[in-house]
Design a protein around this motif. Structure first.
Motif, short mmCIF file in Angstrom:
data_model
loop_
_atom_site.label_atom_id
_atom_site.label_comp_id
_atom_site.label_asym_id
_atom_site.label_seq_id
_atom_site.Cartn_x
_atom_site.Cartn_y
_atom_site.Cartn_z
N MET A 74 -6.30 0.85 -7.70
CA MET A 74 -7.05 1.69 -6.77
C MET A 74 -8.21 0.88 -6.21
SD MET A 74 -9.22 5.26 -7.26
CE MET A 74 -7.90 6.28 -7.88
N LYS A 114 0.85 -1.19 0.00
CA LYS A 114 0.00 0.00 0.00
C LYS A 114 0.88 1.24 0.00
CE LYS A 114 -3.44 -0.12 2.85
NZ LYS A 114 -4.14 -0.05 4.15
N TYR A 133 -1.40 9.25 -9.64
CA TYR A 133 -0.79 7.93 -9.78
C TYR A 133 -1.00 7.28 -11.14
CZ TYR A 133 0.13 8.09 -4.80
OH TYR A 133 0.60 8.46 -3.55
N GLY A 180 -9.96 5.44 -11.03
CA GLY A 180 -8.58 5.65 -11.47
C GLY A 180 -8.41 5.73 -12.97
N LEU A 192 -0.04 -0.84 -10.29
CA LEU A 192 -0.78 -0.02 -9.35
C LEU A 192 -2.28 -0.26 -9.52
CD1 LEU A 192 1.03 3.45 -9.53
CD2 LEU A 192 0.92 1.94 -7.55
N GLU A 203 -7.58 3.60 -1.54
CA GLU A 203 -6.21 3.15 -1.40
C GLU A 203 -5.58 2.94 -2.77
OE1 GLU A 203 -6.41 -0.48 0.78
OE2 GLU A 203 -7.08 0.48 2.64
N VAL A 204 -4.29 3.26 -2.87
CA VAL A 204 -3.49 2.92 -4.05
C VAL A 204 -2.44 1.92 -3.60
CG1 VAL A 204 -1.98 3.76 -5.88
CG2 VAL A 204 -3.91 5.16 -5.13
N THR A 205 -2.36 0.79 -4.29
CA THR A 205 -1.53 -0.33 -3.86
C THR A 205 -0.79 -0.92 -5.05
OG1 THR A 205 -3.23 -0.85 -2.20
CG2 THR A 205 -1.57 -2.55 -2.63
N LEU A 233 -6.32 11.25 -7.08
CA LEU A 233 -5.47 10.06 -7.11
C LEU A 233 -5.26 9.56 -8.54
CD1 LEU A 233 -6.77 7.96 -4.06
CD2 LEU A 233 -4.72 9.38 -4.19
N HIS A 287 -0.61 4.55 -0.74
CA HIS A 287 -1.39 5.77 -0.47
C HIS A 287 -2.76 5.36 0.07
CE1 HIS A 287 -1.91 10.20 -1.31
NE2 HIS A 287 -3.12 9.83 -0.98
#
Length: 220
Positions: free
Chosen positions: A36, A13, A110, A77, A34, A26-28, A106, A15
């Protein structure tokens, strides 16, 4: 070892953001890419991208390349936008509508969705936008969730009629739904019955376990 490489073994994770609309975003890094997510479901670039890619494949990539204008309701995203531009090679105009400003932030930070030349993102409620727009679209993608909850307006006659009005003849609706219980199954069955013979409706159940896709072609 980089986070990207390590993510093939364990999700990393990078963000987490509180959101008034989606509660938690969450961004993982997962399996080298990546993604979301909201609290309970994938929002972009994981299973959701696979689900919508299947729907676009059902419509036909070659057909989509010949469209002029696409509307995406529910951007998150922006994975479906990347599928349209990078994989399918769509060169026409894409308009994306996303209610959550945190998701838009986000997506820009990202996933660089603001660098896609033929894409415009608008922060607005999908229902409000559909009421206001004067444009017509060859493809309307409906992917509107708040975590795992789908707003009721998506299944109501007024919204359905308005979407149908905005669609060009021979255009398509791609509607992603989540089916978690018998009420949802009945809701989707009722939705399907709302289209008259001027529309060709196909339903694809059990796409990635809990998702059910509709493709709807406007014949006249």
């Amino acid at each position: 070892m980089s986070k990207k490489l390590l993510s093939y073994f364990i999700p990393i994770k990078i963000h987490q953001k509180k959101s008034a609309i989606n509660k938690n975003l969450e961004v993982t890094w997962t399996n080298g890419q990546l993604v979301m997510d909201s609290k309970n479901t994938n929002y972009s670039y994981g299973s959701l991208q696979r689900i919508l890619r299947k729907g676009l494949h059902y419509i036909g990539f070659e057909r989509i390349r010949n469209f002029k204008s696409i509307l995406v309701l529910g951007v998150a995203g922006g994975s479906v936008v990347k599928t349209l531009t990078d994989e399918i090679g769509f060169k026409g105009q894409i308009t994306g509508v996303e209610l959550d400003p945190e998701a838009i932030a986000l997506a820009k930070q990202y996933f660089q969705i603001d660098t896609i030349p033929n894409f415009t993102i608008i922060q607005d409620d999908a229902f409000e936008f559909v009421l206001k727009t004067r444009e017509k679209y060859d493809l309307i993608i409906i992917d509107v969730f708040q975590d795992t909850v789908m707003p009721n307006f998506l299944f109501e006659e007024f919204f359905i009629n308005r979407i149908n009005f905005l669609l060009t003849v021979n255009g398509f609706i791609l509607f992603n739904t989540m089916v978690l219980n018998s009420d949802h199954k009945q809701r989707n069955s009722d939705y399907r019955s709302r289209f008259d013979p001027n529309y060709s409706v196909r339903m694809y159940p059990k796409v990635e376990d809990h998702n059910e896709l509709f493709t709807i072609k406007k014949l006249a």
